[in-house]
Design an enzyme around this catalytic site. Structure first.
Site, PDB file in Angstrom:
ATOM      1  N   TYR A 177       7.896  -5.808  -1.304  1.00 34.51           N
ATOM      2  CA  TYR A 177       8.890  -4.722  -1.663  1.00 34.51           C
ATOM      3  C   TYR A 177       9.086  -4.484  -3.044  1.00 34.51           C
ATOM      4  O   TYR A 177       8.832  -3.555  -3.948  1.00 34.51           O
ATOM      5  CB  TYR A 177      10.153  -4.835  -0.769  1.00 34.51           C
TER       6      TYR A 177
ATOM      7  N   LYS B 281       0.790  -1.194  -0.082  1.00 31.31           N
ATOM      8  CA  LYS B 281       0.004   0.138  -0.200  1.00 31.31           C
ATOM      9  C   LYS B 281       0.754   1.226   0.105  1.00 31.31           C
ATOM     10  O   LYS B 281       0.712   2.147  -0.641  1.00 31.31           O
ATOM     11  CB  LYS B 281      -1.018  -0.025   1.243  1.00 31.31           C
TER      12      LYS B 281
HETATM   13  N1  LIG Z   1      19.076   2.639   1.463  1.00 32.26           N
HETATM   14  C1  LIG Z   1      19.099   1.954   0.585  1.00 32.26           C
HETATM   15  O1  LIG Z   1      19.999   1.324   0.160  1.00 32.26           O
HETATM   16  C2  LIG Z   1      17.957   2.006  -0.352  1.00 32.26           C
HETATM   17  C3  LIG Z   1      18.031   1.161  -1.810  1.00 32.26           C
HETATM   18  C4  LIG Z   1      17.180   1.106  -2.712  1.00 32.26           C
HETATM   19  C5  LIG Z   1      15.903   1.967  -2.370  1.00 32.26           C
HETATM   20  N2  LIG Z   1      16.009   2.806  -1.359  1.00 32.26           N
HETATM   21  C6  LIG Z   1      14.786   3.555  -1.200  1.00 32.26           C
HETATM   22  O2  LIG Z   1      14.827   4.708  -0.607  1.00 32.26           O
HETATM   23  C7  LIG Z   1      13.924   5.172   0.113  1.00 32.26           C
HETATM   24  C8  LIG Z   1      14.405   5.570   1.479  1.00 32.26           C
HETATM   25  O3  LIG Z   1      15.035   4.549   2.033  1.00 32.26           O
HETATM   26  P1  LIG Z   1      15.822   4.803   3.480  1.00 32.26           P
HETATM   27  O4  LIG Z   1      17.061   3.761   3.276  1.00 32.26           O
HETATM   28  O5  LIG Z   1      16.078   6.013   3.757  1.00 32.26           O
HETATM   29  O6  LIG Z   1      14.983   3.779   4.215  1.00 32.26           O
HETATM   30  P2  LIG Z   1      14.188   4.289   5.857  1.00 32.26           P
HETATM   31  O7  LIG Z   1      13.359   3.150   6.310  1.00 32.26           O
HETATM   32  O8  LIG Z   1      15.333   4.805   6.779  1.00 32.26           O
HETATM   33  O9  LIG Z   1      13.299   5.544   5.297  1.00 32.26           O
HETATM   34  C9  LIG Z   1      11.974   5.344   4.895  1.00 32.26           C
HETATM   35  C10 LIG Z   1      11.062   6.457   5.496  1.00 32.26           C
HETATM   36  O10 LIG Z   1       9.839   6.411   4.967  1.00 32.26           O
HETATM   37  C11 LIG Z   1       8.886   6.412   6.338  1.00 32.26           C
HETATM   38  N3  LIG Z   1       7.662   6.034   5.638  1.00 32.26           N
HETATM   39  C12 LIG Z   1       7.531   4.409   5.663  1.00 32.26           C
HETATM   40  N4  LIG Z   1       6.048   4.018   5.333  1.00 32.26           N
HETATM   41  C13 LIG Z   1       5.574   5.269   5.377  1.00 32.26           C
HETATM   42  C14 LIG Z   1       4.301   5.859   5.038  1.00 32.26           C
HETATM   43  N5  LIG Z   1       3.361   4.871   5.018  1.00 32.26           N
HETATM   44  N6  LIG Z   1       3.898   6.897   5.150  1.00 32.26           N
HETATM   45  C15 LIG Z   1       4.759   7.956   5.341  1.00 32.26           C
HETATM   46  N7  LIG Z   1       6.258   7.718   5.531  1.00 32.26           N
HETATM   47  C16 LIG Z   1       6.558   6.431   5.663  1.00 32.26           C
HETATM   48  C17 LIG Z   1       9.576   6.007   7.097  1.00 32.26           C
HETATM   49  O11 LIG Z   1       9.256   6.212   8.663  1.00 32.26           O
HETATM   50  C18 LIG Z   1      11.201   6.329   6.879  1.00 32.26           C
HETATM   51  O12 LIG Z   1      11.315   7.540   7.553  1.00 32.26           O
HETATM   52  C19 LIG Z   1      12.838   4.091   0.304  1.00 32.26           C
HETATM   53  O13 LIG Z   1      11.707   4.286  -0.692  1.00 32.26           O
HETATM   54  C20 LIG Z   1      13.837   2.958  -0.291  1.00 32.26           C
HETATM   55  O14 LIG Z   1      12.882   1.841  -0.999  1.00 32.26           O
HETATM   56  C21 LIG Z   1      16.941   2.628  -0.335  1.00 32.26           C
END
Ligand SMILES: NC(=O)c1ccc[n+]([C@@H]2O[C@H](COP(=O)([O-])OP(=O)(O)OC[C@H]3O[C@@H](n4cnc5c(N)ncnc54)[C@H](O)[C@@H]3O)[C@@H](O)[C@H]2O)c1
Length: 308
Positions: free
Chosen positions: A143, A89
């Site tokens: 995911y 979602k």
């Molecule tokens: N860090 C990585 O290596 C990596 C790699 C590929 C993709 N990404 C993508 O980058 C983005 C950030 O990743 P990250 O590593 O900072 O992870 P993270 O979990 O630290 O950050 C995700 C953030 O989204 C918020 N969140 C989750 N569900 C939510 C919702 N329903 N409504 C509002 N906020 C919500 C969380 O509270 C968190 O602050 C993500 O979309 C992730 O899929 C990260």
């Protein structure tokens, strides 16, 4: 500019907020604090150009902005598998809500997609033209498929409604503000080494990953958003490959830890190899990572040491 960052209190999001505030923009940071922490943006809360909004991207939101970075989504396996239906979602409804908003206010919108859209790749390294090898019914599918569907939505809004999109496919990124013990290998190893616990390597440790330091990644996202040559998808990551065994050994060396390395069975659907082809980012964004693994690990270790 006024810029919305969803997931702005998370690991990458908070670094992005820092960067955008530093560049002189107004930032609206929207987060439900599922995996994000207020502590990550605590230093920004009193800033006159920064605003924190606690909200879930599954529900629509209205805000007048020029740009949107959609980062909201739990990113580590234990977090996205905690409530897999909610993960889908978040990806899908979150994308629809961001795109709907972008359409209404005519904002440019960037999706934080992932290398997981390639699944367990049969092409190596992965160029953006590769469609992937993804299990649609496994534990990681919420995911992987959620992110794939979000990409589909971005391109359909672009084709159907002329929404100005950008899609970044982010590969493993690490750095300060990662959550300890969230199942991501770099933070796992560092925390284990600092606590004097054994470092857990899955399988024989020969599987490789490439790791991008957070500052490099944020630079790539900002460049992708700024340019007008391509909408994406664009791979952003560090092509230097390291085996898990080597990463464990390097972490031990840099922390000065004396822990043992122990081996555990490989989890299901764990990709054996993952490496970005960054030709497109080099060409259109004039971007490539600058921070080597050793330098990045040192900064990350310093952060975890300070947190205690
Ligand atoms: N860090 C990585 O290596 C990596 C790699 C590929 C993709 N990404 C993508 O980058 C983005 C950030 O990743 P990250 O590593 O900072 O992870 P993270 O979990 O630290 O950050 C995700 C953030 O989204 C918020 N969140 C989750 N569900 C939510 C919702 N329903 N409504 C509002 N906020 C919500 C969380 O509270 C968190 O602050 C993500 O979309 C992730 O899929 C990260």
């Amino acid at each position: 500019m006024r810029i919305l960052v969803t997931g702005g209190a998370g690991f990458l999001g908070s670094h992005l907020c820092d960067r955008l505030i530093g560049d002189g923009h107004e930032v609206v940071c929207l987060d439900n604090l599922f995996t994000g922490r207020k502590e990550n943006v605590a230093h920004l809360l009193a800033h006159p150009r920064f605003e924190f909004v606690r909200h879930d991207v599954v529900d629509p939101f209205k805000v007048e902005v020029d740009q949107i970075y959609n980062l909201a989504c739990p990113a580590s396996p234990p977090h996205y598998q905690y409530n897999p239906i909610k993960t889908v979602k978040t990806s899908v409804m979150g994308a629809i809500n961001c795109l709907g908003l972008a359409k209404r206010v005519k904002a440019r919108v960037l999706q934080a997609s992932t290398s997981e859209v390639y699944g367990d790749p049969q092409v190596h390294p992965q160029p953006e033209s590769y469609w992937g090898h993804v299990n649609p019914v496994g534990r990681r599918s919420c995911y992987d498929e959620g992110k794939r569907c979000a990409e589909t939505l971005f391109f359909d809004y672009h084709r159907e409604n002329r929404v100005d999109i950008r899609v970044a496919r982010i590969f493993n990124t690490y750095g300060p503000r990662m959550l300890p013990n969230d199942g991501r290998v770099v933070s796992n190893f560092i925390v284990q080494a600092l606590q004097g616990e054994p470092l857990t390597v899955y399988g024989d440790g020969s599987q490789t990953r490439s790791f991008c330091y957070v500052d490099d990644l944020i630079e790539g996202l900002v460049r992708l958003m700024a340019q007008t040559e391509i909408v994406g998808p664009v791979n952003l990551g560090n092509p230097d490959e390291f085996s898990m065994q080597r990463l464990a050994e390097l972490t031990l060396k840099l922390t000065g830890g004396k822990s043992k390395i122990v081996h555990r069975p490989l989890p299901a659907d764990d990709p054996k190899q993952r490496q970005p082809d960054i030709t497109r980012a080099r060409k259109h964004l004039k971007w490539k990572p600058k921070v080597g693994l050793e330098a990045g690990l040192e900064r990350t270790i310093a952060y975890f040491r300070k947190r205690g």
